[in-house]
Design an enzyme around this catalytic site. Structure first.
Site, PDB file in Angstrom:
ATOM      1  N   TYR A 216       0.869  -1.177   0.000  1.00 51.41           N
ATOM      2  CA  TYR A 216       0.000   0.000   0.000  1.00 51.41           C
ATOM      3  C   TYR A 216       0.905   1.226   0.000  1.00 51.41           C
ATOM      4  CZ  TYR A 216      -4.468  -2.334   0.850  1.00 51.41           C
ATOM      5  OH  TYR A 216      -5.611  -3.081   0.725  1.00 51.41           O
ATOM      6  N   HIS A 397     -16.957  -3.445  -2.315  1.00 47.73           N
ATOM      7  CA  HIS A 397     -15.566  -3.909  -2.239  1.00 47.73           C
ATOM      8  C   HIS A 397     -15.392  -5.028  -1.217  1.00 47.73           C
ATOM      9  CE1 HIS A 397     -11.254  -3.793  -2.682  1.00 47.73           C
ATOM     10  NE2 HIS A 397     -11.093  -3.624  -1.379  1.00 47.73           N
TER      11      HIS A 397
END
Length: 625
Positions: A216, A397
């Site tokens: 990330y 999601h």
């Protein structure tokens, strides 16, 4: 006598023209052979099969046009997630003598087709030229034939196939499945594009992707600097071509103007907590998605003292092959304009608080997780009255174990509606979608997110977390007018869950560790699911300025929405004498004349009335002569 006959003839002529005008109107409304189809997609990697489609939500009819580079048969239908067996497939083609064949069929095994007893697809056109075979047809969203799979607002797995000649035999090299949102509500081509549009890129430049499975990467960037209010009205992913499969998602978070932000690029959720600041999503893209243009009356406000000046750009990389030396410059491109929209939009993040409480047992055929949001504190945390929230779009999601999601709204303890759902969720197709009509959320309403998982392919626990092999349960609601609430998510009392499973735990960490001690069987999986649903939920509410407050609540029951009525076949039953030796009903000419199609599509009563009107008119004219 002649005057009366003349008047009657004029009356009959008037009725005839009225009927023909009505027929033309019906033809245009029902998306006939010459109607423009708004949506399109290639169905295979080599771009041999091109699909166009459109639909009528009120009539519950969808029209398709399949163009394939072949002189053989073509087929289009719907399949499910796990197998093509049982799929429906509408097939057709043009024989060497010019005859057209067309049939509604289904797969009885991976390779064998069988004609449906009820023919529910209506042929609108079938032609063949030197390059393409083109088949156009319509079918109801939901027919009464058990061999026809429903077309819904969920993700639809479109099955397409073709042959090199007219021998109807499935070849796996020429058979493709592609996930598509067939019932899209709007399309960028339908929306206004401002003449003064300006482009601004939010991107990470020349970032060396680590050789780890999951990364990330976060950085902080300024929004466009403008001297007066503007609106962002569209965004799209900006992906480096060879790295596209490595980029899992890209999120843009608005930062509070009082935030002290770091510089550079770093792990979003690593050792430096400053890189996880800013939690109000304003736009987002995930794998399989494309561009998104907001409805004409909403936009993201920039340029006023109340608007964010900086954003956090988060890019999730999945380098499962651990490739070294790969640089990336992906990001989000935004389009903005000085032509202001009526409303400033916001995004509310709902679902299960991802870490550290979320868990899913291994070997689960089905496991449900729940995240509760209670809006009663919104006004207090917003610092000003919160107008009713008008939701117009959403983004779903989960990661690889996700099978279905839904968001349900409650008011005064009563289920009000399902805001959005997808019972056929596909991890590889995550796009922002618009609601067919806007949904109003009032202060005090409760919002529940339910996520359905399957872990039959896993022999170890799956925990909530950032990696693709971890799990998430999130729904982003796009709404107006904007307020300061960024997220509202819940999680269950894990100590209660552990005790229900016969495990000792005195705090949340011990409760999560205890999940590894459970012997997971179908019975214990259902027991854990029940305990998670019955446990008290902690609800965490956060604002754009990182103010956090907690409340508690209980998971309400969800009353499922029954499916609507099916539409009876207009084609009738297929009898043995109707079949050609090849198993098709044959037509002597290709259906390319829109005028002939108009007459064929008229209701029988209308056709008879036209015939009687013409007969009467001829009789009157003969009498006058």
């Amino acid at each position: 006598m002649l005057q009366v006959s003349g008047a009657m003839a004029c009356d009959l002529l008037f009725r005839l023209f009225l009927l023909l005008a009505l027929a033309a109107a019906l033809q245009s409304n029902r998306l006939g052979p010459t109607s423009r189809l708004r949506y399109s997609r290639f169905l295979d990697p080599s771009s041999v099969m091109f699909l166009l489609w459109d639909f009528d939500l009120e009539a519950e009819i969808i029209s398709f046009e399949l163009q394939v580079r072949t002189a053989g048969w073509v087929g289009l239908g719907v399949t499910n997630r796990y197998t093509n067996v049982g799929s429906d497939l509408v097939v057709g083609g043009v024989l060497p003598n010019g005859n057209v064949y067309f049939s509604d069929q289904h797969l009885v095994d991976e390779d064998t087709l069988q004609e449906d007893a009820s023919q529910d697809a209506e042929l609108l056109g079938l032609t063949e030229d030197a390059i393409y075979t083109t088949m156009r047809f319509a079918r109801p969203f939901r027919s009464c034939d058990p061999h026809d799979l429903d077309i819904t607002s969920d993700t639809v797995r479109v099955l397409a196939a073709y042959g090199l000649d007219d021998t109807l035999k499935l070849d796996r090299e020429h058979t493709f499945v592609k996930s598509i949102f067939l019932l899209q509500v709007v399309h960028p081509d339908d929306l206004d594009v401002p003449e003064d549009a300006i482009i601004h890129d939010l991107e990470i430049t020349d970032f060396l992707i680590p050789e780890d499975d999951t990364t990330y990467a976060c950085t902080f960037l300024p929004l466009p600097i403008v001297s007066e209010k503007h609106h962002i009205y569209k965004f799209e992913p900006k992906l480096v071509y060879h790295n596209e499969t490595m980029v899992h998602h890209i999120l843009v978070y608005a930062c509070g103007n009082s935030s002290v932000l770091p510089t550079g690029i770093s792990d979003c959720y690593g050792a430096d907590p400053a890189f996880s600041l800013c939690s109000q999503v304003i736009v987002g893209w995930a794998v399989g998605g494309t561009s998104y243009q907001f409805p004409d009356d909403v936009g993201i406000s920039i340029g006023t003292p109340l608007d964010p000046q900086w954003i956090r750009l988060e890019i999730h990389y999945s380098n499962f092959n651990n490739l070294p030396g790969v640089y990336d410059s992906s990001g989000i491109r935004v389009y903005y304009t000085a032509q202001l929209r009526k409303y400033d939009m916001g995004v509310l993040q709902l679902g299960f608080f991802t870490f550290p409480i979320h868990f899913i047992p291994p070997g689960a055929e089905s496991f449900m997780s729940y995240g509760l949001c209670r809006t009663e504190k919104f006004e207090e945390m917003n610092g000003a009255p919160v107008p009713d929230i008008q939701v117009y779009g959403y983004l779903l999601h989960t990661h690889l174990a996700g099978r279905a999601l839904q968001a349900v709204q409650y008011r005064n303890g009563t289920q009000l509606r399902t805001i959005c759902k997808d019972d056929s969720y596909d991890f590889n197709l995550q796009e922002t979608r618009d609601l067919p009509s806007r949904v109003e959320i009032k202060p005090g309403d409760e919002l529940l997110v339910e996520c359905h998982y399957q872990t039959l392919d896993r022999d170890a626990m799956t925990f909530g977390g950032p990696s693709t092999i971890n799990e998430m349960c999130l729904i982003f609601l796009f709404y107006y007018p904007r307020n300061n609430i960024s997220s509202c998510m819940g999680y269950p009392d894990i100590i209660y869950v552990a005790h229900e499973l016969g495990e000792e735990a005195s705090d949340s960490m011990e409760g999560m560790m205890a999940m590894n001690n459970v012997e997971w069987t179908p019975e214990s999986i259902k027991k854990a699911e029940k305990a998670c649903k019955e446990a008290q939920q902690t609800v965490i509410i956060k604002t754009i300025d990182e103010v956090v407050e907690n409340t508690t609540g209980w998971i309400p029951d969800i009353i499922p929405t029954p499916p609507g009525p099916c539409l009876e076949s207009s084609g009738g039953k297929v009898e043995a004498q109707d079949k050609t030796p090849a198993g098709f009903r044959s037509s002597p000419v290709a259906l390319s004349s829109s005028s002939k199609a108009t007459l064929r599509r008229l209701p029988l009563a209308a056709v008879l009335l036209v015939q009687s009107t013409l007969s009467g008119l001829l009789a009157m004219l003969q009498t006058r002569v």
